[in-house]
Design a protein around this motif. Structure first.
Motif, PDB file in Angstrom:
ATOM      1  N   LEU A 129       0.849  -1.242   0.154  1.00 24.88           N
ATOM      2  CA  LEU A 129       0.004   0.009  -0.182  1.00 24.88           C
ATOM      3  C   LEU A 129       1.001   1.235   0.188  1.00 24.88           C
ATOM      4  CD1 LEU A 129      -3.065   1.103   0.378  1.00 24.88           C
ATOM      5  CD2 LEU A 129      -2.371   1.145   2.672  1.00 24.88           C
ATOM      6  N   VAL A 130       0.673   2.117  -1.057  1.00 27.12           N
ATOM      7  CA  VAL A 130       1.771   3.211  -1.223  1.00 27.12           C
ATOM      8  C   VAL A 130       0.862   4.454  -1.015  1.00 27.12           C
ATOM      9  CG1 VAL A 130       3.049   4.431  -2.680  1.00 27.12           C
ATOM     10  CG2 VAL A 130       3.086   1.953  -2.723  1.00 27.12           C
ATOM     11  N   LEU A 131       1.209   5.566   0.016  1.00 26.72           N
ATOM     12  CA  LEU A 131       0.372   6.551   0.040  1.00 26.72           C
ATOM     13  C   LEU A 131       1.149   7.978  -0.336  1.00 26.72           C
ATOM     14  CD1 LEU A 131      -0.216   6.008   3.926  1.00 26.72           C
ATOM     15  CD2 LEU A 131      -2.018   5.230   1.946  1.00 26.72           C
ATOM     16  N   GLN A 132       0.116   8.591  -0.961  1.00 29.30           N
ATOM     17  CA  GLN A 132       0.546   9.936  -1.324  1.00 29.30           C
ATOM     18  C   GLN A 132      -0.445  11.188  -1.064  1.00 29.30           C
ATOM     19  OE1 GLN A 132       2.198  11.422  -5.539  1.00 29.30           O
ATOM     20  NE2 GLN A 132       0.055  11.518  -5.795  1.00 29.30           N
ATOM     21  N   ASP A 176       4.959   2.412 -12.337  1.00 27.67           N
ATOM     22  CA  ASP A 176       5.479   1.329 -13.092  1.00 27.67           C
ATOM     23  C   ASP A 176       6.727   0.591 -12.440  1.00 27.67           C
ATOM     24  OD1 ASP A 176       3.450   1.195 -15.037  1.00 27.67           O
ATOM     25  OD2 ASP A 176       4.695   2.099 -16.689  1.00 27.67           O
ATOM     26  N   TYR A 177       7.145   1.136 -11.416  1.00 30.85           N
ATOM     27  CA  TYR A 177       8.243   0.641 -10.634  1.00 30.85           C
ATOM     28  C   TYR A 177       7.803  -0.255  -9.645  1.00 30.85           C
ATOM     29  CZ  TYR A 177      10.850   3.964 -13.472  1.00 30.85           C
ATOM     30  OH  TYR A 177      11.182   4.673 -14.688  1.00 30.85           O
ATOM     31  N   TRP A 178       6.551  -0.548  -9.387  1.00 29.85           N
ATOM     32  CA  TRP A 178       6.045  -1.427  -8.168  1.00 29.85           C
ATOM     33  C   TRP A 178       5.552  -2.670  -8.572  1.00 29.85           C
ATOM     34  CZ3 TRP A 178       6.228  -0.664  -2.898  1.00 29.85           C
ATOM     35  CH2 TRP A 178       6.846   0.689  -2.591  1.00 29.85           C
ATOM     36  N   PRO A 179       5.611  -3.576  -8.107  1.00 31.89           N
ATOM     37  CA  PRO A 179       5.034  -4.956  -8.560  1.00 31.89           C
ATOM     38  C   PRO A 179       3.526  -4.729  -8.792  1.00 31.89           C
ATOM     39  CG  PRO A 179       6.242  -5.219  -6.395  1.00 31.89           C
ATOM     40  CD  PRO A 179       6.114  -3.540  -6.680  1.00 31.89           C
ATOM     41  N   LYS A 180       3.140  -5.436  -9.703  1.00 28.27           N
ATOM     42  CA  LYS A 180       1.439  -5.592  -9.975  1.00 28.27           C
ATOM     43  C   LYS A 180       0.804  -5.735  -9.048  1.00 28.27           C
ATOM     44  CE  LYS A 180       2.292  -7.194 -15.065  1.00 28.27           C
ATOM     45  NZ  LYS A 180       2.189  -8.122 -15.939  1.00 28.27           N
ATOM     46  N   GLU A 181      -0.458  -5.216  -8.993  1.00 30.97           N
ATOM     47  CA  GLU A 181      -1.635  -5.172  -7.962  1.00 30.97           C
ATOM     48  C   GLU A 181      -1.031  -4.501  -6.740  1.00 30.97           C
ATOM     49  OE1 GLU A 181      -2.839  -9.154  -6.963  1.00 30.97           O
ATOM     50  OE2 GLU A 181      -3.468  -9.361  -9.066  1.00 30.97           O
ATOM     51  N   THR A 182       0.085  -3.497  -6.605  1.00 30.53           N
ATOM     52  CA  THR A 182       0.022  -2.683  -5.659  1.00 30.53           C
ATOM     53  C   THR A 182      -0.864  -1.642  -5.650  1.00 30.53           C
ATOM     54  OG1 THR A 182       2.819  -2.668  -5.762  1.00 30.53           O
ATOM     55  CG2 THR A 182       1.763  -1.034  -4.856  1.00 30.53           C
ATOM     56  N   VAL A 183      -1.274  -1.302  -4.472  1.00 28.34           N
ATOM     57  CA  VAL A 183      -2.365  -0.552  -4.201  1.00 28.34           C
ATOM     58  C   VAL A 183      -1.801   1.061  -3.965  1.00 28.34           C
ATOM     59  CG1 VAL A 183      -4.528   0.147  -3.011  1.00 28.34           C
ATOM     60  CG2 VAL A 183      -4.006  -2.178  -3.540  1.00 28.34           C
ATOM     61  N   PHE A 184      -2.341   2.213  -4.619  1.00 28.88           N
ATOM     62  CA  PHE A 184      -1.793   3.472  -4.476  1.00 28.88           C
ATOM     63  C   PHE A 184      -3.066   4.328  -4.079  1.00 28.88           C
ATOM     64  CE2 PHE A 184       1.127   1.838  -7.291  1.00 28.88           C
ATOM     65  CZ  PHE A 184       2.488   2.469  -6.965  1.00 28.88           C
ATOM     66  N   VAL A 185      -2.742   4.780  -2.836  1.00 23.04           N
ATOM     67  CA  VAL A 185      -3.869   5.778  -2.481  1.00 23.04           C
ATOM     68  C   VAL A 185      -3.255   7.246  -2.574  1.00 23.04           C
ATOM     69  CG1 VAL A 185      -5.048   6.768  -0.414  1.00 23.04           C
ATOM     70  CG2 VAL A 185      -4.634   4.326  -0.686  1.00 23.04           C
ATOM     71  N   SER A 186      -3.995   8.183  -3.389  1.00 21.15           N
ATOM     72  CA  SER A 186      -3.413   9.572  -3.556  1.00 21.15           C
ATOM     73  C   SER A 186      -4.593  10.372  -3.234  1.00 21.15           C
ATOM     74  CB  SER A 186      -3.248   9.552  -5.239  1.00 21.15           C
ATOM     75  OG  SER A 186      -2.715  10.911  -5.419  1.00 21.15           O
ATOM     76  N   VAL A 187      -4.499  11.205  -2.264  1.00 19.31           N
ATOM     77  CA  VAL A 187      -5.076  12.306  -1.660  1.00 19.31           C
ATOM     78  C   VAL A 187      -4.750  13.698  -1.819  1.00 19.31           C
ATOM     79  CG1 VAL A 187      -6.760  12.650   0.222  1.00 19.31           C
ATOM     80  CG2 VAL A 187      -5.759  10.372  -0.011  1.00 19.31           C
ATOM     81  N   VAL A 188      -5.017  14.195  -2.836  1.00 22.34           N
ATOM     82  CA  VAL A 188      -4.921  15.837  -2.891  1.00 22.34           C
ATOM     83  C   VAL A 188      -6.389  16.234  -3.246  1.00 22.34           C
ATOM     84  CG1 VAL A 188      -3.811  17.729  -4.083  1.00 22.34           C
ATOM     85  CG2 VAL A 188      -2.572  15.579  -3.555  1.00 22.34           C
ATOM     86  N   ASP A 189      -7.039  16.817  -2.294  1.00 23.11           N
ATOM     87  CA  ASP A 189      -8.589  16.892  -2.469  1.00 23.11           C
ATOM     88  C   ASP A 189      -9.126  18.041  -2.153  1.00 23.11           C
ATOM     89  OD1 ASP A 189     -10.998  15.809  -2.803  1.00 23.11           O
ATOM     90  OD2 ASP A 189     -11.051  14.750  -1.085  1.00 23.11           O
ATOM     91  N   PRO A 190      -8.822  19.027  -2.760  1.00 30.37           N
ATOM     92  CA  PRO A 190      -9.495  20.439  -2.598  1.00 30.37           C
ATOM     93  C   PRO A 190     -11.089  20.198  -2.389  1.00 30.37           C
ATOM     94  CG  PRO A 190      -8.429  20.391  -4.686  1.00 30.37           C
ATOM     95  CD  PRO A 190      -8.348  19.296  -3.988  1.00 30.37           C
ATOM     96  N   GLY A 191     -11.475  19.351  -3.182  1.00 31.31           N
ATOM     97  CA  GLY A 191     -13.108  19.393  -3.004  1.00 31.31           C
ATOM     98  C   GLY A 191     -13.593  18.281  -1.992  1.00 31.31           C
ATOM     99  N   VAL A 192     -12.907  17.995  -1.073  1.00 28.89           N
ATOM    100  CA  VAL A 192     -13.218  17.179   0.042  1.00 28.89           C
ATOM    101  C   VAL A 192     -14.693  17.586   0.455  1.00 28.89           C
ATOM    102  CG1 VAL A 192     -11.954  18.092   1.731  1.00 28.89           C
ATOM    103  CG2 VAL A 192     -12.658  15.641   1.919  1.00 28.89           C
TER     104      VAL A 192
END
Length: 285
Positions: free
Chosen positions: A5-8, A58-74
């Protein structure tokens, strides 16, 4: 076995927001390997969030889950989605343009709305300002830990409805190549363009040759100068400008041991255009 799980985010690390997201994921399954992409996205900068995913996925194994939260409209009516890319990675994010680079450069094979009746942190229903913790980290962790399958995220979403930001592909007109300043190499202030090495080399440029580089912000000319095409920064003196191929195999512009972006107040995105051609030869009579 749990997937990574990769967080941004644009949250920074000066408070407990990112740690809370980690805690939610850890509570779903303590075996999930959790990693940070970055939490230093400039506040509300959806474009940079989009690019950093492209830079990394693309540098992570397949099926890695990325969570990206830049959310001015939250808290607004923007959608929360999970997509499966053509490279078989998952991205959990608000549908606000964060998927722009992935959509154009990698491709998305399937997308689903997040059904918050099922995929939301228990007892968080009264909160409408921290979906990064309550919806995205929770859903991403459940997906990474195989608590849910992708099909259980929620209803399928038409790919044509995914929100994307204006995106301009590079092109070549006669002896000139044009593109955009896609992103900054932030720490060093180098300009990373969306012009591929392959397209650039169609100009038949050799290392050491001189190039004319022009930068526009919309229609306003910001910079024009002659600089060297080099293999590395060692090819020029300190303080001199350079065109080079960056780590993503695209063309970049830099000042050796200086910040090009700060020196000329350069930004990023589709309004920041760059053109490159071989420097005109000066003939003295």
């Amino acid at each position: 076995m749990c997937k990574a799980l990769v967080l941004q985010t644009d949250f920074g690390l000066s408070d407990g927001a990112v740690n809370a997201m980690n805690g939610v994921a850890f509570s779903v399954d303590s075996n999930i390997p959790i990693f940070d992409l970055t939490h230093d996205i400039p506040p509300y900068d959806i474009w940079e969030a989009s690019y950093r995913l492209l830079q990394t996925v693309d540098y992570w194994p397949k099926e890695t889950v990325f969570v990206s939260v830049v959310d001015p409209g939250v808290g607004s009516d923007r959608n929360s989605v999970v997509v499966k890319t053509n490279s078989n990675h998952y991205i959990v994010t608000p549908d606000n343009g964060t998927l722009t680079h992935i959509q154009h450069k990698v491709g998305i094979k399937e997308a689903r709305f997040i059904d918050e009746k099922v995929n939301r942190l228990p007892k968080s229903g009264a909160s409408h300002t921290f979906h990064g913790r309550d919806v995205y980290a929770y859903t991403g962790a459940r997906l990474a830990a195989h608590v849910i399958r992708f099909e259980e995220v929620g209803p399928e979403l038409e790919l044509s409805s995914i929100v994307t930001l204006p995106f301009i592909e590079p092109d070549k007109q006669q002896d000139q190549i044009s593109g955009i300043i896609d992103i900054l190499d932030v720490r060093f202030g180098n300009l990373w363009t969306n012009i591929s090495r392959e397209l650039f080399l169609s100009l038949e440029v050799l290392y050491g040759e001189q190039l004319e580089v022009t930068i526009f912000n919309d229609s306003r000319k910001i910079y024009k100068n002659i600089m060297t095409y080099g293999r590395s920064f060692a090819d020029i003196c300190v303080g001199e400008p350079l065109v080079y191929v960056n780590s993503l195999d695209n063309i970049a512009v830099a000042i050796n041991q200086g910040s090009f972006a700060k020196a000329y107040n350069i930004g990023t995105g589709s309004s920041w255009r760059i053109s490159i051609r071989k420097a005109p030869k000066i003939i003295y009579s």
